[in-house]
Design a protein around this motif. Structure first.
Motif, PDB file in Angstrom:
ATOM      1  N   LEU A  86      -5.708   1.638   3.479  1.00 18.78           N
ATOM      2  CA  LEU A  86      -4.646   2.408   2.850  1.00 18.78           C
ATOM      3  C   LEU A  86      -5.215   3.719   2.299  1.00 18.78           C
ATOM      4  N   LEU A  87      -4.684   4.827   2.780  1.00 20.78           N
ATOM      5  CA  LEU A  87      -5.167   6.145   2.377  1.00 20.78           C
ATOM      6  C   LEU A  87      -4.378   6.711   1.197  1.00 20.78           C
ATOM      7  N   GLU A  88      -3.063   6.476   1.181  1.00 18.83           N
ATOM      8  CA  GLU A  88      -2.203   6.985   0.104  1.00 18.83           C
ATOM      9  C   GLU A  88      -1.076   6.004  -0.151  1.00 18.83           C
ATOM     10  N   GLY A  89      -0.634   5.943  -1.407  1.00 19.66           N
ATOM     11  CA  GLY A  89       0.525   5.138  -1.762  1.00 19.66           C
ATOM     12  C   GLY A  89       0.180   3.681  -2.001  1.00 19.66           C
ATOM     13  N   GLU A  90       1.189   2.833  -1.840  1.00 20.63           N
ATOM     14  CA  GLU A  90       1.049   1.386  -1.988  1.00 20.63           C
ATOM     15  C   GLU A  90       1.597   0.726  -0.735  1.00 20.63           C
ATOM     16  N   ARG A 122      -6.851 -11.148  11.422  1.00 26.80           N
ATOM     17  CA  ARG A 122      -6.614 -11.515  12.818  1.00 26.80           C
ATOM     18  C   ARG A 122      -5.174 -11.970  12.877  1.00 26.80           C
ATOM     19  N   VAL A 123      -4.456 -11.447  13.837  1.00 26.18           N
ATOM     20  CA  VAL A 123      -3.023 -11.697  13.896  1.00 26.18           C
ATOM     21  C   VAL A 123      -2.725 -12.806  14.902  1.00 26.18           C
ATOM     22  N   TRP A 124      -2.194 -13.909  14.376  1.00 23.09           N
ATOM     23  CA  TRP A 124      -1.814 -15.037  15.214  1.00 23.09           C
ATOM     24  C   TRP A 124      -0.323 -15.316  15.118  1.00 23.09           C
ATOM     25  N   GLY A 125       0.311 -14.839  14.062  1.00 21.71           N
ATOM     26  CA  GLY A 125       1.727 -15.121  13.843  1.00 21.71           C
ATOM     27  C   GLY A 125       2.437 -13.902  13.281  1.00 21.71           C
ATOM     28  N   PRO A 126       3.526 -14.128  12.563  1.00 24.08           N
ATOM     29  CA  PRO A 126       4.319 -13.025  12.018  1.00 24.08           C
ATOM     30  C   PRO A 126       3.541 -12.189  10.993  1.00 24.08           C
ATOM     31  N   THR A 127       3.838 -10.901  10.971  1.00 25.24           N
ATOM     32  CA  THR A 127       3.286  -9.999   9.959  1.00 25.24           C
ATOM     33  C   THR A 127       4.413  -9.104   9.458  1.00 25.24           C
ATOM     34  N   ARG A 128       4.179  -8.529   8.288  1.00 25.45           N
ATOM     35  CA  ARG A 128       5.189  -7.655   7.684  1.00 25.45           C
ATOM     36  C   ARG A 128       4.467  -6.548   6.922  1.00 25.45           C
ATOM     37  N   PHE A 129       4.898  -5.317   7.137  1.00 17.07           N
ATOM     38  CA  PHE A 129       4.372  -4.153   6.427  1.00 17.07           C
ATOM     39  C   PHE A 129       5.516  -3.604   5.577  1.00 17.07           C
ATOM     40  N   ARG A 130       5.280  -3.480   4.259  1.00 15.17           N
ATOM     41  CA  ARG A 130       6.328  -3.005   3.360  1.00 15.17           C
ATOM     42  C   ARG A 130       5.761  -1.986   2.392  1.00 15.17           C
ATOM     43  N   CYS A 131       6.472  -0.882   2.234  1.00 15.85           N
ATOM     44  CA  CYS A 131       6.091   0.153   1.276  1.00 15.85           C
ATOM     45  C   CYS A 131       6.991  -0.009   0.052  1.00 15.85           C
ATOM     46  N   PRO A 132       6.442  -0.519  -1.063  1.00 12.77           N
ATOM     47  CA  PRO A 132       7.272  -0.731  -2.238  1.00 12.77           C
ATOM     48  C   PRO A 132       7.657   0.570  -2.951  1.00 12.77           C
ATOM     49  N   GLY A 133       7.025   1.679  -2.571  1.00 11.33           N
ATOM     50  CA  GLY A 133       7.355   2.985  -3.144  1.00 11.33           C
ATOM     51  C   GLY A 133       6.717   3.161  -4.502  1.00 11.33           C
ATOM     52  N   PRO A 134       6.989   4.187  -5.214  1.00  8.92           N
ATOM     53  CA  PRO A 134       8.001   5.214  -4.971  1.00  8.92           C
ATOM     54  C   PRO A 134       7.525   6.323  -4.026  1.00  8.92           C
ATOM     55  N   ARG A 135       6.241   6.298  -3.653  1.00 10.84           N
ATOM     56  CA  ARG A 135       5.725   7.308  -2.724  1.00 10.84           C
ATOM     57  C   ARG A 135       5.524   6.685  -1.356  1.00 10.84           C
ATOM     58  N   PRO A 136       5.491   7.515  -0.308  1.00 12.31           N
ATOM     59  CA  PRO A 136       5.218   6.978   1.036  1.00 12.31           C
ATOM     60  C   PRO A 136       3.820   6.344   1.092  1.00 12.31           C
ATOM     61  N   ALA A 137       3.641   5.430   2.014  1.00  8.36           N
ATOM     62  CA  ALA A 137       2.331   4.828   2.271  1.00  8.36           C
ATOM     63  C   ALA A 137       1.783   5.433   3.556  1.00  8.36           C
ATOM     64  N   ARG A 138       0.525   5.838   3.508  1.00  7.45           N
ATOM     65  CA  ARG A 138      -0.159   6.351   4.703  1.00  7.45           C
ATOM     66  C   ARG A 138      -1.431   5.541   4.859  1.00  7.45           C
ATOM     67  N   TYR A 139      -1.636   5.008   6.067  1.00  2.00           N
ATOM     68  CA  TYR A 139      -2.789   4.142   6.278  1.00  2.00           C
ATOM     69  C   TYR A 139      -3.406   4.379   7.655  1.00  2.00           C
ATOM     70  N   ALA A 140      -4.676   4.048   7.739  1.00  2.00           N
ATOM     71  CA  ALA A 140      -5.379   4.033   9.014  1.00  2.00           C
ATOM     72  C   ALA A 140      -5.432   2.574   9.464  1.00  2.00           C
ATOM     73  N   LEU A 141      -5.129   2.369  10.731  1.00  2.00           N
ATOM     74  CA  LEU A 141      -5.142   1.018  11.295  1.00  2.00           C
ATOM     75  C   LEU A 141      -6.112   1.012  12.470  1.00  2.00           C
ATOM     76  N   ALA A 142      -7.177   0.219  12.322  1.00  2.00           N
ATOM     77  CA  ALA A 142      -8.105   0.010  13.429  1.00  2.00           C
ATOM     78  C   ALA A 142      -7.673  -1.276  14.117  1.00  2.00           C
ATOM     79  N   VAL A 143      -7.455  -1.202  15.429  1.00  2.00           N
ATOM     80  CA  VAL A 143      -6.981  -2.336  16.209  1.00  2.00           C
ATOM     81  C   VAL A 143      -8.047  -2.657  17.252  1.00  2.00           C
ATOM     82  N   VAL A 144      -8.449  -3.939  17.298  1.00  2.00           N
ATOM     83  CA  VAL A 144      -9.478  -4.370  18.233  1.00  2.00           C
ATOM     84  C   VAL A 144      -8.954  -5.576  19.017  1.00  2.00           C
ATOM     85  N   LEU A 145      -8.926  -5.449  20.334  1.00  2.00           N
ATOM     86  CA  LEU A 145      -8.501  -6.573  21.178  1.00  2.00           C
ATOM     87  C   LEU A 145      -9.506  -7.712  21.090  1.00  2.00           C
ATOM     88  N   PRO A 146      -9.021  -8.951  21.167  1.00  2.00           N
ATOM     89  CA  PRO A 146      -9.957 -10.099  21.105  1.00  2.00           C
ATOM     90  C   PRO A 146     -10.843 -10.153  22.327  1.00  2.00           C
TER      91      PRO A 146
END
Length: 192
Positions: A143-147, A168-192
């Motif tokens: 997470l670079l900025e926000g919450e 490691r993602v095997w099932g459901p995931t959820r990304f939520r920005c509770p605010g009050p500012r935008p969330a900015r993030y870097a996501l590194a994704v690696v295939l298994p």
């Protein structure tokens, strides 16, 4: 431009054509793809004909069926891979209905296992994915900025600026920005 209007020859048109190709390569009817993905035939047809811009959740379901990450799918509609992609040339995809903006930072290349993505969520944005695009996918959320609240298999992780979550993602995931500012993030994704 309204959400249900797409630019001729734009990203949505290229994406729709690629989705139709992937279905045709497997010899599936729209009905078969609907059963496998849980997406209605009419929605699939409209996405393939670029009559509508697909949502992040819809693309995630299709990526799961086709065994690709979203970045892989999006890179398949790009022209030629380059070793360097300048900031101004990095593909940006937006899901206005959820407040999600995704920038593909890494130069596209289908043969590599890792990629870097920038994600931005508007305050109050909430994106739920019912399955991973590729089971066992490794992700690092910095997470670079926000919450940001990331829920993985019913466990919520609250992140503040500078925090990093590895999963490691095997099932459901959820990304939520509770605010009050935008969330900015870097996501590194690696295939298994």
């Amino acid at each position: 431009m309204r959400r249900d209007e797409v630019e001729p020859g734009g990203v949505d048109a290229l994406l729709g054509a690629r989705l139709a190709e992937l279905r045709a390569e497997r010899g599936w009817s729209l009905g078969e793809l609907a059963e496998r993905s849980g997406i209605s035939r009419s929605t699939l047809s409209r996405a393939e004909r670029a009559e509508t811009s697909p949502t992040a959740a819809l693309l995630n379901r299709l990526c799961a069926v086709y065994g690709r990450t979203m970045s892989q799918l999006l890179s398949e509609i790009e022209a030629e891979p380059a070793p360097v992609v300048r900031s101004a040339d990095q593909p940006v995809w937006e899901d206005p209905s959820s407040g999600f903006v995704r920038r593909s930072v890494s130069p596209p290349h289908t043969g590599l296992r890792g990629e870097l993505v920038e994600g931005r969520l508007a305050p109050g944005a909430d994106i739920a994915y019912d399955r991973p695009p590729v089971p066992g996918l490794e992700q690092h959320v910095w997470l670079l900025e926000g919450e940001l609240e990331v829920t993985v298999q019913d466990v919520a992780h609250s992140l503040g600026a500078g925090d990093c979550l590895r999963l490691r993602v095997w099932g459901p995931t959820r990304f939520r920005c509770p605010g009050p500012r935008p969330a900015r993030y870097a996501l590194a994704v690696v295939l298994p």
